[in-house]
Design a protein around this motif. Structure first.
Motif, PDB file in Angstrom:
ATOM      1  N   LYS A  59       3.474  34.324  -3.402  1.00 24.16           N
ATOM      2  CA  LYS A  59       4.888  34.029  -3.605  1.00 24.16           C
ATOM      3  C   LYS A  59       5.174  32.532  -3.521  1.00 24.16           C
ATOM      4  CE  LYS A  59       7.772  36.916  -1.853  1.00 24.16           C
ATOM      5  NZ  LYS A  59       8.606  37.691  -0.874  1.00 24.16           N
ATOM      6  N   ILE A  60       4.607  31.855  -2.515  1.00 20.68           N
ATOM      7  CA  ILE A  60       4.896  30.431  -2.381  1.00 20.68           C
ATOM      8  C   ILE A  60       4.200  29.618  -3.473  1.00 20.68           C
ATOM      9  CG2 ILE A  60       3.015  29.745  -0.819  1.00 20.68           C
ATOM     10  CD1 ILE A  60       5.196  28.113   0.710  1.00 20.68           C
ATOM     11  N   GLU A  66       7.084  26.957 -10.129  1.00 25.16           N
ATOM     12  CA  GLU A  66       8.418  26.803 -10.701  1.00 25.16           C
ATOM     13  C   GLU A  66       8.938  25.390 -10.493  1.00 25.16           C
ATOM     14  OE1 GLU A  66      10.328  28.830 -12.569  1.00 25.16           O
ATOM     15  OE2 GLU A  66       8.523  30.084 -12.676  1.00 25.16           O
ATOM     16  N   ALA A  67       8.688  24.829  -9.311  1.00 26.21           N
ATOM     17  CA  ALA A  67       9.122  23.455  -9.034  1.00 26.21           C
ATOM     18  C   ALA A  67       8.395  22.462  -9.926  1.00 26.21           C
ATOM     19  CB  ALA A  67       8.876  23.127  -7.565  1.00 26.21           C
ATOM     20  N   GLY A  73       4.253  17.068 -16.770  1.00 24.85           N
ATOM     21  CA  GLY A  73       2.885  16.655 -16.506  1.00 24.85           C
ATOM     22  C   GLY A  73       2.302  17.148 -15.203  1.00 24.85           C
ATOM     23  N   ILE A  74       3.134  17.717 -14.329  1.00 24.86           N
ATOM     24  CA  ILE A  74       2.635  18.226 -13.052  1.00 24.86           C
ATOM     25  C   ILE A  74       2.401  19.724 -13.184  1.00 24.86           C
ATOM     26  CG2 ILE A  74       3.094  18.505 -10.591  1.00 24.86           C
ATOM     27  CD1 ILE A  74       4.871  16.064 -10.713  1.00 24.86           C
ATOM     28  N   THR A  75       1.255  20.185 -12.740  1.00 27.47           N
ATOM     29  CA  THR A  75       0.912  21.605 -12.845  1.00 27.47           C
ATOM     30  C   THR A  75       0.390  22.121 -11.509  1.00 27.47           C
ATOM     31  OG1 THR A  75      -1.345  21.099 -13.605  1.00 27.47           O
ATOM     32  CG2 THR A  75       0.351  21.437 -15.301  1.00 27.47           C
ATOM     33  N   VAL A  76       0.411  23.435 -11.348  1.00 30.36           N
ATOM     34  CA  VAL A  76      -0.125  24.079 -10.151  1.00 30.36           C
ATOM     35  C   VAL A  76      -1.229  25.041 -10.572  1.00 30.36           C
ATOM     36  CG1 VAL A  76       0.366  25.627  -8.222  1.00 30.36           C
ATOM     37  CG2 VAL A  76       2.041  23.875  -8.872  1.00 30.36           C
ATOM     38  N   ASP A  77      -2.412  24.825 -10.040  1.00 27.98           N
ATOM     39  CA  ASP A  77      -3.535  25.736 -10.269  1.00 27.98           C
ATOM     40  C   ASP A  77      -3.523  26.752  -9.138  1.00 27.98           C
ATOM     41  OD1 ASP A  77      -6.017  27.026 -10.396  1.00 27.98           O
ATOM     42  OD2 ASP A  77      -6.991  25.274 -11.285  1.00 27.98           O
ATOM     43  N   LYS A  78      -3.036  27.954  -9.413  1.00 30.29           N
ATOM     44  CA  LYS A  78      -2.883  28.963  -8.357  1.00 30.29           C
ATOM     45  C   LYS A  78      -4.231  29.491  -7.876  1.00 30.29           C
ATOM     46  CE  LYS A  78       0.141  31.431 -10.705  1.00 30.29           C
ATOM     47  NZ  LYS A  78       1.136  32.486 -11.045  1.00 30.29           N
ATOM     48  N   LYS A 108       9.325  11.641  -6.643  1.00 25.31           N
ATOM     49  CA  LYS A 108      10.325  12.586  -7.141  1.00 25.31           C
ATOM     50  C   LYS A 108       9.906  14.029  -6.877  1.00 25.31           C
ATOM     51  CE  LYS A 108      12.731  10.075 -10.826  1.00 25.31           C
ATOM     52  NZ  LYS A 108      13.007  10.014 -12.295  1.00 25.31           N
ATOM     53  N   PHE A 109       8.604  14.282  -6.859  1.00 20.96           N
ATOM     54  CA  PHE A 109       8.145  15.659  -6.672  1.00 20.96           C
ATOM     55  C   PHE A 109       7.988  16.029  -5.208  1.00 20.96           C
ATOM     56  CE2 PHE A 109       4.822  19.030  -6.637  1.00 20.96           C
ATOM     57  CZ  PHE A 109       5.567  19.993  -7.300  1.00 20.96           C
ATOM     58  N   VAL A 110       7.633  15.075  -4.378  1.00 22.15           N
ATOM     59  CA  VAL A 110       7.382  15.371  -2.961  1.00 22.15           C
ATOM     60  C   VAL A 110       8.590  16.005  -2.260  1.00 22.15           C
ATOM     61  CG1 VAL A 110       7.013  14.267  -0.708  1.00 22.15           C
ATOM     62  CG2 VAL A 110       5.460  13.804  -2.604  1.00 22.15           C
TER      63      VAL A 110
END
Length: 229
Positions: A59-60, A66-67, A73-78, A108-110
């Motif tokens: 979930k997190i 989503e954020a 250009g920012i991605t999350v590798d789950k 900006k992302f932190v």
């Protein structure tokens, strides 16, 4: 007559011992049943807690994903549980510095990371975030190891900048100080090209079942100056 008395006495002793051994066997059986019941309940609880733990991590990670979509250009590798800044925070060859635009992207992302970490879900599952700098395959192992550490440190330093765009608030800096850690990985996990390899990632580390996040250190509000210039 004497022999008859001997037989009679032995029989009486056997009869007296039988109830004891029958009761002992019943007791052992009952204890075994109780043990199996307790173990079954314990295994069920562990399985339930483990499933809940995995669901919370999923979930997190979805919330981080989503954020990240709100920042180009920012991605999350789950699968690897990392935040990748890609081209938005790549380093020049042999260099650990970020330009002003790259530092702004990170700053900006932190705040999104800090906000998620401070939510109820984040507090219950997120342990810390390790900033990992990477290098390409050129150069020696030890020189690249030092370079990767400098890159990680430079990213963390950018969070505590006092000049430039999109600066973090004092409260956000306090959260970042307790949440972010520096790590370096040299040219391990190199990408297809040297440019892609010279990158920074933020690895999400999660609490174990029953573990709690450590309390933040007491702060006097003085974060100091970055040693890298």
């Amino acid at each position: 007559m004497f022999a008859a008395r001997q037989v009679s006495n032995r029989g009486g002793r056997d009869e007296a011992e039988k109830p004891f051994w029958i009761s002992f066997a019943d007791l052992m059986t009952a204890l075994m049943v109780m043990f199996l019941i307790v173990m079954g309940v314990a295994l069920l609880a562990v399985t339930k807690d483990g499933k809940k733990h995995e669901d919370e991590i999923t979930k997190i990670l979805e919330r981080f994903e989503e954020a990240a979509k709100r920042h180009k250009g920012i991605t999350v590798d789950k699968d690897r549980q990392v935040i990748n800044f890609g081209e938005r925070a790549q380093f020049a060859f042999g260099d650990w510095r970020l330009n002003a635009d790259q530092e702004e992207v990170i700053r900006k992302f932190v705040p999104e990371i800090v906000a998620l970490a401070n939510e109820e879900l984040g507090k219950s599952i997120l342990k810390r975030i390790v900033v990992e700098g990477y290098t390409d395959k050129k150069g020696t192992y030890l020189s690249n190891l030092n370079l990767s550490l400098q890159r990680s440190q430079r990213v963390v330093c950018s969070l505590f900048a006092t000049t430039g765009p999109s600066l973090l608030s004092k409260a956000q800096k306090e959260d970042a100080r307790s949440l972010f850690f520096v790590g370096g990985y040299s040219f391990n996990a190199a990408k297809d090209t040297a440019e892609e390899s010279r990158r920074v990632e933020m690895r999400l580390e999660f609490l174990g079942i029953g573990e709690r996040r450590a309390s933040p250190p007491v702060s006097d509000g003085n974060f100091g100056d970055c040693a890298l210039r």
